[in-house]
Write an enzyme that holds these catalytic residues in place. Structure first.
Site, mmCIF file in Angstrom:
data_model
loop_
_atom_site.group_PDB
_atom_site.id
_atom_site.type_symbol
_atom_site.label_atom_id
_atom_site.label_comp_id
_atom_site.label_asym_id
_atom_site.label_seq_id
_atom_site.Cartn_x
_atom_site.Cartn_y
_atom_site.Cartn_z
ATOM 1 N N ASP A 41 0.792 -1.066 -0.291
ATOM 2 C CA ASP A 41 0.447 0.175 0.312
ATOM 3 C C ASP A 41 1.186 1.473 0.083
ATOM 4 O O ASP A 41 1.521 1.233 1.011
ATOM 5 C CB ASP A 41 -0.830 -0.256 1.205
ATOM 6 C CG ASP A 41 -2.279 1.125 1.336
ATOM 7 O OD1 ASP A 41 -2.838 1.130 0.104
ATOM 8 O OD2 ASP A 41 -2.269 2.121 1.829
ATOM 9 N N GLU A 84 -4.582 2.313 -4.098
ATOM 10 C CA GLU A 84 -3.609 2.791 -3.548
ATOM 11 C C GLU A 84 -2.632 0.624 -3.679
ATOM 12 O O GLU A 84 -1.726 0.638 -3.000
ATOM 13 C CB GLU A 84 -2.494 3.522 -3.442
ATOM 14 C CG GLU A 84 -3.105 4.265 -2.025
ATOM 15 C CD GLU A 84 -4.736 4.361 -1.806
ATOM 16 O OE1 GLU A 84 -4.689 4.167 -0.252
ATOM 17 O OE2 GLU A 84 -5.565 5.188 -2.349
#
Length: 164
Positions: A41, A84
């Site tokens: 992430d 993301e």
């Protein structure tokens, strides 16, 4: 092929990635070497979008996929599983190999220079790792374990790799 890929980054999508995990589980159950998953992430990604705009954020996402693909060779397979958040499958890769790959990704992302207008900035990534059998025998269990370690990496200060 288009249905299997994320249109923005070119990474495989979640469904295709889970299918790959299922195939790897079947192979591992037949007595082959274990495999590992990495959950990644981007740290503070919202700040990039807020400060530089979505076009720059999209460029960062595409660049991170490219960086990951370079860093995971000879392995292949980066999936975009959420905004993301990405996952990487390390076939026949036990925890030690996955740790090396995870650290390579982390360092390469941090070292990549990004520019918007006259501003230079860097990006960091947090990574959680899970290994088949040790952390579960199903794709759900493995993804959950990798996500839990990713959360611990975030809570540990970000920009790190957590495998246990």
């Amino acid at each position: 092929q288009l249905a299997a890929a994320d249109p923005l980054t070119g990474a495989v999508n979640r469904k295709t990635f889970v299918d790959r995990i299922e195939r790897e589980i079947e192979r591992a159950k037949r007595g082959s070497a274990p495999f590992s998953l990495l959950a990644l992430d981007l740290d503070n990604f919202r700040r990039i979008n807020d400060r530089f705009g979505r076009d720059v954020g999209d460029h960062v996402l595409r660049s991170v996929v490219d960086i990951c693909l370079d860093a995971i060779r000879p392995y292949e397979g980066v999936a975009r599983v959420a905004g993301e958040e990405f996952m990487v499958l390390i076939p026949r890769g036990a925890l030690d190999a996955a740790l090396m790959v995870g650290e390579r990704i982390r360092a390469a992302v941090q070292a990549a220079p990004f520019v918007s207008g006259g501003d230079r900035f860097s990006v960091t990534v947090s990574i959680g790792i899970a290994q088949f059998a040790q952390d579960g025998m199903t794709s759900d269990a493995l993804m959950r374990a990798a996500d839990e370690r990713l959360s611990r990496a975030k809570n540990h200060g970000r920009n790190c790799v957590i495998a246990v």
